[in-house]
Design an enzyme around this catalytic site. Structure first.
Site, PDB file in Angstrom:
ATOM      1  N   GLU A   1       2.358   9.088  -4.284  1.00  0.00           N
ATOM      2  CA  GLU A   1       1.481   8.113  -3.265  1.00  0.00           C
ATOM      3  C   GLU A   1       2.098   7.795  -2.001  1.00  0.00           C
ATOM      4  OE1 GLU A   1       1.433   7.704  -6.438  1.00  0.00           O
ATOM      5  OE2 GLU A   1      -0.786   8.806  -6.955  1.00  0.00           O
TER       6      GLU A   1
ATOM      7  N   HIS B   1      -8.984   3.068 -13.633  1.00  0.00           N
ATOM      8  CA  HIS B   1      -9.776   3.803 -12.617  1.00  0.00           C
ATOM      9  C   HIS B   1     -11.237   2.916 -12.285  1.00  0.00           C
ATOM     10  CE1 HIS B   1      -7.510   6.601 -15.241  1.00  0.00           C
ATOM     11  NE2 HIS B   1      -7.491   7.183 -14.084  1.00  0.00           N
TER      12      HIS B   1
END
Ligand SMILES: Cc1ncc(C[n+]2csc(CCOP(=O)(O)OP(=O)(O)O)c2C)c(N)n1
Lengths: 367, 351
Positions: free
Chosen positions: B53, B121
């Protein structure tokens, strides 16, 4: 060798945890200036390297003096790295846009800028944090350069982030064609950050290698922590090997060797459009920053002294000339500092400027 | 009618054809998958990044610095947290260089609960994103707004954080994106990649029109006189539904979809709160130092004497995660009945 010094430390105190910091003496590189009798470069280039190294040293000394006399809040810079950083600056293809080199630097790069032809007044103004500071308008520390005309992206304090951004400019350059490359610099301690691995990974994707000259100037310190205490890698350049990146450790205290090695590295990246990792062993001559006193240390090799000895031996430069040069720059920068000291600080209301591009600065809230 | 995932795709197609987008990238963003939510299927400039990321954000910044126009995806906002200092850097690069280096870049990431995503999530990112100056932050709740805001984002010359409520990803809108076929299944036939081997598949893009929804403009989705309800993302349709349900009880709520969190449409909020005298802010990020708290501060600072009731915040519980089991998720983030109860009680208050 550093490697040996680390082994010694470990062997002496095998079970101590945490290990005691090694003494500075144990951190020292052996003399790194090549003792070879040949001078493989022409006299004008040798003198140019020397001139710029002295200029950079005098500039840093002036910045330190400003800090010590209350004309700046913090000093950090590159004294000790002039040999390498000047050679680097002379090889950069300077300009704006992807046809030219993109520069993702850290805070020890003043010599590189001077070698590129930068006006030293900018560094002095940034030290004094006046409104006319051309890099940040009084917003940032000394040595935190930014110059869009030269593709010099803003130097920022967080260690290693520049290594995460460098592949981005290189990607655009690879697509653009031509020989513009991306150059990223940082210290050795910072290579423990993931962003260093990011740079290695993203610039070496199979079939999509990127033209990045990845540089680590290794002074064997991270502020007060000796490299050997916290990282097991013997050479930072070994890190590149696993990624198939051409990698080399060089003597960054020798301007001649640095120039020759960098020239080769530049040529490779420019033509092959692939990454190259250069680890340059350098000295840190005034400690980490003003936070550690910014005083000259005597136990590390001084690239300028050594270079001058060599130039003298070969009759390229006399002691008197060297002294005169130092005197000239010292006076020049003292004069510039006197001017900067009289200049205005930025107005407090300018904090709203440049929050967003394309919009006038304004306080979004009624007060 | 397009759903939000399709709207993202249509917008990115338009943006790479007409707005100069050069790179749409992130983990699994390129072929064959086209994104874990299918938002990037069939696009021309997509590519798969390393699973990194920080590398993704750094790459986007570098591309923007060199004159490209990147749209980077962080697969789930739960994984954007290790990039925070790069996001700060992207937000301060223009400022710290005193106006030299602006970064035209878009980062899009799915946010929030509602897909039984358990602890990693289901995060929200709006509270954290709004702590990072120098970014524009948007969060649509309908496909058409997604399309229009994403086009606006791709035209921006500043960093834009595009938060996509993942629970609404498959919800169809009730407004057509100009150019999309009217018939329901037709769009899917044109632009959804087939299951199985996709190596020969090419999308057939409809000819789209440009719709720019300006960043910073809210939308009133229901007018009312008694209480203002301000929300965005997943909780917005819940607020609209709550307002409809409460109308039967005689509660008249105005519902505003904020759409842009920074800059936000204070004029719209102010006008509405001045009219109703009551306001409920609803979002699902954790409630401590929540963006709704800022809006409450602004409301009390500027509209205190217009208020008939204390401003109210309905937000996620301040717990370390959203648990997987239904009752855990339901107890963690605002539910329909929580929103209804808050609107009802606020509407009933009088000085
Ligand atoms: C991410 C981050 N962590 C910590 C610091 C504080 N800090 C500033 S310089 C430094 C040491 C850097 O050492 P190195 O990478 O070897 O570079 P050098 O300064 O020795 O050239 C540290 C820890 C920082 N600026 N950024």
């Amino acid at each position: 060798m550093v490697r040996d010094a680390r082994k010694m430390t470990r062997a002496a105190k095998p079970d101590e945890s945490p290990a005691k910091p090694s003494r500075p003496e144990q951190q020292r590189f052996p003399p790194m200036i090549s003792q070879s009798n040949e001078l493989p470069l022409e006299a004008p280039l040798l003198l140019q390297l020397h001139d710029l190294m002295v200029k950079a040293r005098c500039l840093e000394e002036r910045l330190i003096a400003m800090y010590k006399s209350g004309h700046g809040y913090f000093w950090i810079g590159g004294p000790g790295e002039e040999a390498f950083n000047v050679a680097l600056g002379l090889l950069i293809k300077k300009g704006q846009g992807p046809a030219f080199d993109y520069l993702h630097f850290h805070y020890r790069q003043s010599a590189t800028l001077l070698a590129m032809g930068e006006d030293p007044m900018g560094a002095i103004r940034q030290m004094k944090n006046v409104a006319a500071d051309p890099y940040s308008g009084g917003r940032n520390f000394a040595g935190h350069f930014a110059k869009k005309e030269w593709n010099l992206v803003p130097v920022s304090s967080p260690i290693e982030v520049q290594y995460a951004m460098a592949p981005g400019t290189a990607l655009v350059q690879k697509r653009h064609g031509g020989d513009g490359i991306t150059i990223v610099t940082g210290g050795d301690a910072g290579t423990a950050e993931g962003d260093f691995a990011t740079c290695l990974t993203w610039s070496s994707r199979p079939g999509q290698e990127l033209p990045v000259l990845i540089i680590v100037t290794n002074n064997r310190w991270g502020i007060s922590t000796p490299a050997g205490q916290v990282q097991a890698v013997e050479k930072v350049s070994d890190r590149g090997v696993a990624f198939g990146i051409k990698s080399k450790t060089i003597d960054g205290n020798d301007p001649i060797g640095a120039w020759l090695e960098l020239k080769e590295a530049f040529e490779y990246v420019r033509t092959e459009r692939k990454p190259y990792l250069v680890e340059a062993n350098v000295s840190r001559l005034f400690g980490h920053s003003s936070a550690s006193g910014a005083n000259y240390v005597t136990n590390e090799a001084d690239c300028i002294t050594r270079f001058e000895e060599r130039l003298e031996q070969h009759g390229v430069l006399t002691r008197a000339q060297a002294n005169a040069l130092r005197e000239k720059y010292a006076t020049e920068f003292a004069d510039l500092a006197r001017i900067a000291k009289e200049e205005a600080f930025p107005d407090g209301q300018t904090i709203w400027d440049h929050v967003f591009h394309g919009e006038p600065g304004r306080d979004p809230f009624p007060r | 009618m397009a759903n939000i995932a399709q709207a993202v795709r249509l917008a990115l197609h338009y943006a790479e054809e007409h707005l100069g987008v050069t790179d749409i990238f992130g983990e699994d963003v390129g072929p064959p998958l086209g994104g874990v939510f299918t938002c990037t299927q069939g696009l021309k400039t997509t590519w798969n990044s390393p699973l990194d990321e920080r590398g993704i954000i750094g790459m986007a910044m570098g591309i923007a610095m060199a004159g490209g126009r990147p749209v980077a995806e962080i697969q789930f906002c739960d994984y954007v947290y290790n990039t925070i200092d790069l996001l700060k850097l992207a937000g301060n690069t223009y400022w710290s260089s005193n106006g030299q280096w602006n970064l035209p870049m878009v980062v899009m990431t799915p946010v929030g609960s509602g897909i039984r995503g358990s602890i990693y999530h289901s995060h929200s990112f709006d509270a954290t994103a709004t702590h990072i100056p120098g970014w524009k932050i948007v969060m649509p709740s309908t496909p058409l707004d997604t399309y229009g805001l994403l086009l606006a984002a791709c035209r921006e010359t500043n960093p834009v954080m595009f938060l996509i409520p993942k629970a609404l990803m498959r919800v169809k809108g009730d407004e057509l994106i100009p150019g999309e076929p009217v018939e329901d299944k037709a769009l899917s036939k044109l632009i959804d990649a087939p299951l199985g081997d996709r190596s020969k598949w090419v999308p057939q893009w409809p000819t789209l029109d440009e719709v720019i929804i300006p960043i910073g403009k809210a939308k009133t989705v229901r007018t009312g006189s008694q209480v203002t309800v301000v929300s965005y993302g997943r909780t917005l349709p819940m607020c609209a539904k709550a307002a409809e349900a409460l109308a039967a009880e005689g509660v008249d709520a105005e519902v505003i979809d904020l759409r842009s969190l920074w800059p936000y449409d204070w004029d719209a909020l102010k006008a509405s709160i001045e009219k109703t005298g009551r306001v409920v802010f609803v979002n699902e990020d954790t409630e401590v130092t929540n963006f709704g708290e800022h809006l409450m501060r602004r409301t009390t600072d500027e509209l205190f004497y217009k208020l008939l009731a204390p401003p109210k915040l309905v937000a996620g519980k301040f717990v370390p995660g959203i648990g997987l089991a239904d009752p855990l998720e339901a107890a963690s983030v605002p539910q329909q009945h929580d929103i209804e109860a808050a609107i009802r009680s606020t509407a009933a208050m009088a000085p």
